[in-house]
Design a protein around this motif. Structure first.
Motif, PDB file in Angstrom:
ATOM      1  N   ILE A 147      19.990  13.861 -11.786  1.00 15.13           N
ATOM      2  CA  ILE A 147      19.445  14.727 -10.740  1.00 15.13           C
ATOM      3  C   ILE A 147      20.639  14.153  -9.338  1.00 15.13           C
ATOM      4  CG2 ILE A 147      17.939  15.099  -8.881  1.00 15.13           C
ATOM      5  CD1 ILE A 147      15.740  14.961 -11.018  1.00 15.13           C
ATOM      6  N   LEU A 148      20.780  12.842  -9.430  1.00 15.56           N
ATOM      7  CA  LEU A 148      21.706  12.289  -8.312  1.00 15.56           C
ATOM      8  C   LEU A 148      23.049  12.855  -8.584  1.00 15.56           C
ATOM      9  CD1 LEU A 148      20.439   8.825  -7.901  1.00 15.56           C
ATOM     10  CD2 LEU A 148      20.344  10.688  -6.148  1.00 15.56           C
ATOM     11  N   GLU A 149      23.562  13.092  -9.640  1.00 12.95           N
ATOM     12  CA  GLU A 149      24.940  13.558  -9.947  1.00 12.95           C
ATOM     13  C   GLU A 149      24.833  14.932  -9.450  1.00 12.95           C
ATOM     14  OE1 GLU A 149      25.231  12.819 -13.991  1.00 12.95           O
ATOM     15  OE2 GLU A 149      25.725  10.367 -13.634  1.00 12.95           O
ATOM     16  N   GLY A 150      23.934  15.895  -9.523  1.00 10.25           N
ATOM     17  CA  GLY A 150      23.736  17.231  -8.899  1.00 10.25           C
ATOM     18  C   GLY A 150      23.803  17.351  -7.648  1.00 10.25           C
ATOM     19  N   LEU A 151      23.784  16.102  -6.792  1.00  9.95           N
ATOM     20  CA  LEU A 151      23.621  16.259  -5.282  1.00  9.95           C
ATOM     21  C   LEU A 151      24.841  17.315  -4.670  1.00  9.95           C
ATOM     22  CD1 LEU A 151      22.322  12.963  -4.414  1.00  9.95           C
ATOM     23  CD2 LEU A 151      21.072  14.846  -4.259  1.00  9.95           C
ATOM     24  N   SER A 152      25.892  17.433  -5.318  1.00  8.02           N
ATOM     25  CA  SER A 152      26.745  18.403  -4.475  1.00  8.02           C
ATOM     26  C   SER A 152      26.203  19.883  -4.548  1.00  8.02           C
ATOM     27  CB  SER A 152      28.088  18.115  -5.396  1.00  8.02           C
ATOM     28  OG  SER A 152      27.991  18.490  -6.749  1.00  8.02           O
ATOM     29  N   ASP A 153      25.689  19.942  -5.799  1.00  7.53           N
ATOM     30  CA  ASP A 153      25.173  21.394  -5.878  1.00  7.53           C
ATOM     31  C   ASP A 153      24.047  21.800  -4.830  1.00  7.53           C
ATOM     32  OD1 ASP A 153      26.678  21.756  -8.103  1.00  7.53           O
ATOM     33  OD2 ASP A 153      25.137  21.358  -9.476  1.00  7.53           O
ATOM     34  N   MET A 154      23.556  20.773  -4.298  1.00  6.55           N
ATOM     35  CA  MET A 154      22.494  20.834  -3.463  1.00  6.55           C
ATOM     36  C   MET A 154      22.884  20.726  -1.842  1.00  6.55           C
ATOM     37  SD  MET A 154      19.467  18.593  -5.073  1.00  6.55           S
ATOM     38  CE  MET A 154      19.842  17.955  -6.647  1.00  6.55           C
ATOM     39  N   GLY A 155      24.198  20.655  -1.809  1.00  6.41           N
ATOM     40  CA  GLY A 155      24.881  20.515  -0.547  1.00  6.41           C
ATOM     41  C   GLY A 155      25.267  19.016   0.223  1.00  6.41           C
ATOM     42  N   CYS A 156      25.009  18.248  -0.800  1.00 11.55           N
ATOM     43  CA  CYS A 156      25.268  16.841   0.004  1.00 11.55           C
ATOM     44  C   CYS A 156      27.038  16.619  -0.224  1.00 11.55           C
ATOM     45  CB  CYS A 156      24.681  15.849  -0.713  1.00 11.55           C
ATOM     46  SG  CYS A 156      22.881  15.833  -0.721  1.00 11.55           S
ATOM     47  N   ASP A 157      27.582  16.025   0.759  1.00 11.16           N
ATOM     48  CA  ASP A 157      28.858  15.637   0.602  1.00 11.16           C
ATOM     49  C   ASP A 157      29.266  14.458  -0.277  1.00 11.16           C
ATOM     50  OD1 ASP A 157      29.099  13.355   2.057  1.00 11.16           O
ATOM     51  OD2 ASP A 157      29.241  14.392   3.915  1.00 11.16           O
ATOM     52  N   GLU A 158      30.504  13.999  -0.695  1.00 14.55           N
ATOM     53  CA  GLU A 158      30.826  12.879  -1.546  1.00 14.55           C
ATOM     54  C   GLU A 158      30.518  11.695  -1.097  1.00 14.55           C
ATOM     55  OE1 GLU A 158      31.783  12.357  -5.385  1.00 14.55           O
ATOM     56  OE2 GLU A 158      31.781  14.470  -4.735  1.00 14.55           O
ATOM     57  N   LYS A 159      30.523  11.534   0.076  1.00  9.08           N
ATOM     58  CA  LYS A 159      30.174  10.365   0.789  1.00  9.08           C
ATOM     59  C   LYS A 159      28.779  10.002   0.395  1.00  9.08           C
ATOM     60  CE  LYS A 159      30.626   7.797   4.979  1.00  9.08           C
ATOM     61  NZ  LYS A 159      30.790   7.853   6.731  1.00  9.08           N
ATOM     62  N   GLU A 160      27.932  11.003   0.921  1.00  5.86           N
ATOM     63  CA  GLU A 160      26.521  10.946   0.581  1.00  5.86           C
ATOM     64  C   GLU A 160      26.016  10.765  -0.620  1.00  5.86           C
ATOM     65  OE1 GLU A 160      24.745  13.912   4.217  1.00  5.86           O
ATOM     66  OE2 GLU A 160      25.832  14.701   2.495  1.00  5.86           O
ATOM     67  N   ILE A 161      26.812  11.215  -1.476  1.00 10.89           N
ATOM     68  CA  ILE A 161      26.326  11.110  -2.904  1.00 10.89           C
ATOM     69  C   ILE A 161      26.640   9.819  -3.506  1.00 10.89           C
ATOM     70  CG2 ILE A 161      27.095  12.047  -5.266  1.00 10.89           C
ATOM     71  CD1 ILE A 161      27.503  14.811  -4.082  1.00 10.89           C
TER      72      ILE A 161
END
Length: 71
Positions: free
Chosen positions: A6-20
């Motif tokens: 799920i954490l790997e899919g955070l970019s699909d949820m609008g989080c940027d690379e730094k946040e991820i």
């Protein structure tokens, strides 16, 4: 539930690379308090975007109704 996936899919949820990267690190270190804080922060940002988009749609609807009344 595979939390890491799920954490790997955070970019699909609008989080940027730094946040991820930061959230993945917190997950791996077991710092769930910080992880949850950042997830909530990201959620708040998404909600702000949603509300801003809704305001734009509402304004567009108003403009459409005004133009229809003028016909």
């Amino acid at each position: 539930m595979d939390t890491k996936k799920i954490l790997e899919g955070l970019s699909d949820m609008g989080c940027d690379e730094k946040e991820i990267n930061f959230m993945k690190k917190m997950y791996e270190e077991g710092d769930t308090d910080t992880l949850l804080r950042d997830l909530r922060k990201c959620r708040c940002h998404l909600m702000d975007e949603l509300h801003n988009s809704q305001k734009k749609v509402d304004n567009m609807d108003f403009l459409i109704r005004q133009i229809q009344k003028e016909k």
